[in-house]
Design a protein around this motif. Structure first.
Motif, PDB file in Angstrom:
ATOM      1  N   LEU B  16       1.184  -1.698  -0.162  1.00  0.00           N
ATOM      2  CA  LEU B  16      -0.351   0.146   0.390  1.00  0.00           C
ATOM      3  C   LEU B  16       0.787   1.152  -0.469  1.00  0.00           C
ATOM      4  O   LEU B  16       0.415   2.492  -1.064  1.00  0.00           O
ATOM      5  CB  LEU B  16      -1.173  -0.085   1.393  1.00  0.00           C
ATOM      6  CG  LEU B  16      -2.460  -0.642   1.411  1.00  0.00           C
ATOM      7  CD1 LEU B  16      -3.715  -0.729   2.574  1.00  0.00           C
ATOM      8  CD2 LEU B  16      -2.611  -0.040  -0.118  1.00  0.00           C
ATOM      9  N   SER B  38      -5.739   1.574  -4.272  1.00  0.00           N
ATOM     10  CA  SER B  38      -6.495   0.356  -3.296  1.00  0.00           C
ATOM     11  C   SER B  38      -6.463  -0.439  -5.114  1.00  0.00           C
ATOM     12  O   SER B  38      -6.009  -2.182  -4.293  1.00  0.00           O
ATOM     13  CB  SER B  38      -7.738   0.474  -2.742  1.00  0.00           C
ATOM     14  OG  SER B  38      -8.941   0.998  -4.100  1.00  0.00           O
ATOM     15  N   VAL B  48      -8.833  -0.431   1.920  1.00  0.00           N
ATOM     16  CA  VAL B  48      -7.634   0.287   2.600  1.00  0.00           C
ATOM     17  C   VAL B  48      -7.776   1.125   4.078  1.00  0.00           C
ATOM     18  O   VAL B  48      -6.674   0.920   4.590  1.00  0.00           O
ATOM     19  CB  VAL B  48      -7.349   1.735   1.938  1.00  0.00           C
ATOM     20  CG1 VAL B  48      -5.953   2.906   2.280  1.00  0.00           C
ATOM     21  CG2 VAL B  48      -7.128   1.066   0.265  1.00  0.00           C
TER      22      VAL B  48
END
Lengths: 195, 195
Positions: B16, B38, B48
Motif C-alpha cells: 500500500l 487500492s 485500505v
DNA sequence: GTCTATAATGTGATAGAC
DNA sequence: GTCTATCACATTATAGAC
C-alpha cells in the motif's frame, strides 16, 4: 469570454484573476474552490462561469498574466542594461526573486502549480513556462564562461536555487536583492582556496 | 494500524505504501485517489482503512519512509567518509540527487508534495523535512569557507538547485552523479576570470 | 484482513430567471 | 452580468457481513 482583450484594469474580470491567483499561490490548484474565488469578489459560484468557461481556463489565464508580468519585470529591471554581463545576470535574477518572493501571487503560481497537476491545460502551462525561461536564459547565456563549464547546468542551478527560495524565504530575513547577489557571487568567486 | 513496527518487507501494508508513494510522486496528493491506490494492490477502497485511518495518515507514513530511506542513503553514500570535505559534500549531494531523480518514489514525494497542501498533517510533514535537511546541512556546514561567505545561503543554493532538477531532469541526459559534481564544482571554482 | 454497500460530503458546472 | 437553484459526479470514509 465577453471582451477579447484590453479590458481596463480592476474590471470584474481582473478581480477574479487576482482572487484566483491569491488562492492558487497559497494552497495550490486543487485545494482552491470556485466558491472561495467567487466569494472573494462578492460573486456567487455560478457567476464565475460567465467570465471563464472552466476552472482550468481560469488557471491558464492566471498563468498568462503571470508570464507577462514577469517578462516585463525582467526587461525593466535596474541594471539590466549594464555593460558588465555579470551585472545583467544579477539584475535578471533579482528581478525574478523579487517577483516570486515579495510581490506577485501570479508569479508564485507559476512556480508552485505544476503543469502535470492540471492535465486539461498541461501543455499550455508548459509552453508558458518555457517562454519565460527562454527569455531568462538569453540573459544568462550571454556570459562568456570557461570552456569546461556546462552553461546549461549553470543556468538551471541558478533558476533552481532561486525558485526553491520560495520554500524557505521569510520577509524579515535577507532581501531578494541580497539573496540574488549572494547566489551570483557564489558562482563567480571560488569557495575552495585550494582550487 | 494492526502491527506496531517491524513488519517484514512486502507485507500488504508495504504494498500500500509503495502504491501510494508512486501516485503521490507522479500526480500529487489531491490528484491521487484511494481507489487508485487500492486498485494497484488488488484491494477495494474500503479495505485500505483497515491499514490506515485516513488518506493523510497514509501520506504521513510515506513521508516517514521517505525520510528514513534518504537518511540511510546519505550515510551509506560512497565517498561520505572521504578526508576531503568537498568530496563529502559532493557525495551527500549525489546521494540526494540519486534519491529524488532516479529511484525512489518516496523521495520524490518529499520534494513535490508541499506540507501546506495537507493541513491535517502539515506540521508533521514539515518536521520530517526539517529532520532530513538538518542531517544534510551537517555535512555541508563542515566545510571551511571564506569568512565573507554566507554558509546558510550556500547550502540553500545547493539544495534548491538539486530539488529543482526534478523539474527538468531527463533519464537520458546527464546522470545524477554528473549533475551533482557539476553543481559542486560551480561553487568551488571561479566562473568569472576577472574576480 | 477483505468485501459489499452506502453514507456524507464537497465539488465543478449548467439552465434559466432577472 | 449576476443570481437562484440544482445537477451530476467523485471522493473520503464507515458499518457490518464474511
Amino acid at each position: 469570454m465577453p471582451q477579447a482583450k484590453q479590458q481596463k484594469r480592476n474590471s470584474r474580470l481582473d478581480q477574479l484573476l487576482d482572487a484566483a491567483a491569491s488562492h492558487f499561490a497559497a494552497k495550490g490548484y486543487r485545494e482552491t474552490t470556485i466558491r472561495e474565488i467567487s466569494g472573494d469578489v462578492g460573486m456567487l459560484p455560478g457567476s464565475v462561469y460567465y467570465h471563464f468557461p472552466s476552472k482550468h481556463e481560469l488557471l491558464l489565464a492566471v498563468y498568462e498574466q503571470g508570464v507577462g508580468r514577469m517578462l516585463q519585470r525582467i526587461e525593466k529591471a535596474p541594471g539590466i542594461d549594464s555593460n558588465d554581463p555579470w551585472k545583467r545576470v544579477e539584475a535578471t535574477l533579482v528581478a525574478h526573486l523579487d517577483a516570486i518572493l515579495d510581490q506577485s501571487d501570479y508569479a508564485r503560481v507559476l512556480i508552485s502549480v505544476r503543469p502535470d497537476q492540471v492535465p486539461e491545460v498541461a501543455d499550455d502551462l508548459k509552453a508558458l513556462r518555457d517562454r519565460y525561461e527562454a527569455r531568462f536564459a538569453s540573459h544568462i547565456d550571454a556570459l562568456t564562461l570557461p570552456p569546461d563549464v556546462d552553461q546549461r547546468l549553470m543556468r538551471l542551478m541558478l533558476i533552481g536555487a532561486a525558485n526553491w527560495s520560495q520554500i524557505w524565504y521569510r520577509p524579515n530575513g535577507q532581501s531578494p536583492a541580497e539573496i540574488g547577489k549572494a547566489f551570483v557571487d557564489l558562482l563567480r568567486k571560488p569557495l575552495d582556496p585550494s582550487s
